[in-house]
Design a protein around this motif. Structure first.
Motif, PDB file in Angstrom:
ATOM      1  N   ARG A 117       0.834  -1.211   0.000  1.00  0.00           N
ATOM      2  CA  ARG A 117       0.000   0.000   0.000  1.00  0.00           C
ATOM      3  C   ARG A 117       0.863   1.252   0.000  1.00  0.00           C
ATOM      4  NH1 ARG A 117      -3.565   0.744   4.564  1.00  0.00           N
ATOM      5  NH2 ARG A 117      -4.498   2.324   3.247  1.00  0.00           N
ATOM      6  N   ALA A 118       1.959   1.218   0.774  1.00  0.00           N
ATOM      7  CA  ALA A 118       2.851   2.376   0.805  1.00  0.00           C
ATOM      8  C   ALA A 118       3.477   2.613  -0.561  1.00  0.00           C
ATOM      9  CB  ALA A 118       3.931   2.176   1.871  1.00  0.00           C
ATOM     10  N   ARG A 119       3.894   1.516  -1.231  1.00  0.00           N
ATOM     11  CA  ARG A 119       4.456   1.670  -2.579  1.00  0.00           C
ATOM     12  C   ARG A 119       3.420   2.222  -3.540  1.00  0.00           C
ATOM     13  NH1 ARG A 119       6.799  -3.364  -1.267  1.00  0.00           N
ATOM     14  NH2 ARG A 119       5.197  -4.474  -2.457  1.00  0.00           N
ATOM     15  N   GLN A 120       2.161   1.775  -3.410  1.00  0.00           N
ATOM     16  CA  GLN A 120       1.111   2.278  -4.285  1.00  0.00           C
ATOM     17  C   GLN A 120       0.862   3.759  -4.050  1.00  0.00           C
ATOM     18  OE1 GLN A 120      -0.450   0.780  -6.827  1.00  0.00           O
ATOM     19  NE2 GLN A 120      -1.462   2.732  -7.222  1.00  0.00           N
ATOM     20  N   ARG A 121       0.896   4.180  -2.780  1.00  0.00           N
ATOM     21  CA  ARG A 121       0.708   5.606  -2.484  1.00  0.00           C
ATOM     22  C   ARG A 121       1.844   6.429  -3.070  1.00  0.00           C
ATOM     23  NH1 ARG A 121      -1.159   3.775   2.698  1.00  0.00           N
ATOM     24  NH2 ARG A 121       0.900   4.130   3.595  1.00  0.00           N
ATOM     25  N   ARG A 122       3.086   5.924  -2.953  1.00  0.00           N
ATOM     26  CA  ARG A 122       4.222   6.663  -3.519  1.00  0.00           C
ATOM     27  C   ARG A 122       4.119   6.742  -5.042  1.00  0.00           C
ATOM     28  NH1 ARG A 122       7.103   3.760   0.536  1.00  0.00           N
ATOM     29  NH2 ARG A 122       7.719   2.174  -0.980  1.00  0.00           N
ATOM     30  N   PHE A 123       3.699   5.634  -5.673  1.00  0.00           N
ATOM     31  CA  PHE A 123       3.545   5.636  -7.134  1.00  0.00           C
ATOM     32  C   PHE A 123       2.467   6.625  -7.553  1.00  0.00           C
ATOM     33  CE2 PHE A 123       1.320   4.002 -10.905  1.00  0.00           C
ATOM     34  CZ  PHE A 123       2.361   4.020 -11.813  1.00  0.00           C
ATOM     35  N   THR A 124       1.343   6.632  -6.833  1.00  0.00           N
ATOM     36  CA  THR A 124       0.261   7.563  -7.155  1.00  0.00           C
ATOM     37  C   THR A 124       0.724   9.000  -7.006  1.00  0.00           C
ATOM     38  OG1 THR A 124      -1.393   5.952  -6.409  1.00  0.00           O
ATOM     39  CG2 THR A 124      -2.084   8.254  -6.558  1.00  0.00           C
TER      40      THR A 124
END
Length: 235
Positions: A28-35
């Motif tokens: 989830r943290a990686r997805q937030r950073r990507f977004t």
């Protein structure tokens, strides 16, 4: 030469830290950073397009922009990009920012703060932090419609922005050499794990209470509609 037993112990500790909940939260943290990066990229592209559009319009309506105009466009683009990059930076969460957070955003911001603390915690505490992160993920949508004046709202805010940070920061202030040993009571590692366990239990209780309230409201509304419309005959 490295001690093989030490290598095995370090590997086991690493495996203990990588819980399913931890992998889920890391994803989830990686997805937030990507977004966030994609949003920044779109803003940079929009700024570049705006500068180019202005330069083209100037050339069509006024005249050629010339060398000076070209340099001015480059400077404007650079200034816009620097401003966007600076404004897009997400500052690290602190107990102070948690205390000032809006209630619906508090679970996500607390989760981000916990992930920053995770590396400094022993493996059992890190796994508990992962579980708390999952609790916060489930709690977040329940707080969206919660009135901030409700007692449970004050309870959530105190637990997440005061009591939880005080527990972890208190542990981190203990010298590393003293964290695993007992003096006049349980060792700090154990006290931290026990405290995190209590936080996890309280979050589970709060989530269950909010869910029970929502179910009660749904049942009441359903009963109301049944009484109001259930006896009507179709025309």
């Amino acid at each position: 030469m490295a001690d093989p037993s030490r290598i095995v112990a370090d590997a086991e500790a690493l495996l203990q830290r990588v819980s399913p909940e931890g992998r889920r939260l890391a994803a989830r943290a990686r997805q937030r950073r990507f977004t966030a990066r994609m949003k920044t990229a779109r803003r940079l592209a929009a700024a570049m397009a705006a500068v180019i559009a202005v330069a083209i319009l100037w050339g069509l309506l006024v005249g050629p922009i010339g060398q000076f105009g070209f340099l001015a466009a480059l400077v404007a683009m650079a200034v816009a990009w620097v401003a966007i990059l600076l404004l897009s930076r997400t500052p690290a969460e602190t107990p102070q920012t948690l205390a000032q957070s809006d209630l619906p955003l508090l679970p996500q911001r607390t989760e981000a703060w916990l992930q920053d603390q995770r590396a400094a915690l022993p493996a059992p505490a890190a796994r508990l932090v992962d579980g708390i992160g999952v609790r916060l993920e489930a709690l977040a949508p329940q707080l969206v419609a919660l009135d901030a004046r409700e007692p449970v709202a004050a309870e959530v805010r105190k637990l997440l922005s005061i009591e939880l940070p005080e527990l972890i920061e208190g542990y981190r202030r203990v010298p590393t050499a003293l964290r695993g040993g007992a003096r006049d009571g349980p060792p700090p590692d154990r006290q931290l794990a026990d405290g995190l366990g209590v936080v996890d239990e309280q979050l589970a209780r709060i989530s269950a209470d909010l869910a029970a309230g929502d179910l009660q409201k749904l049942a009441t509304q359903g009963r109301y509609l049944e009484l109001k419309y259930g006896g009507e005959e179709p025309g």
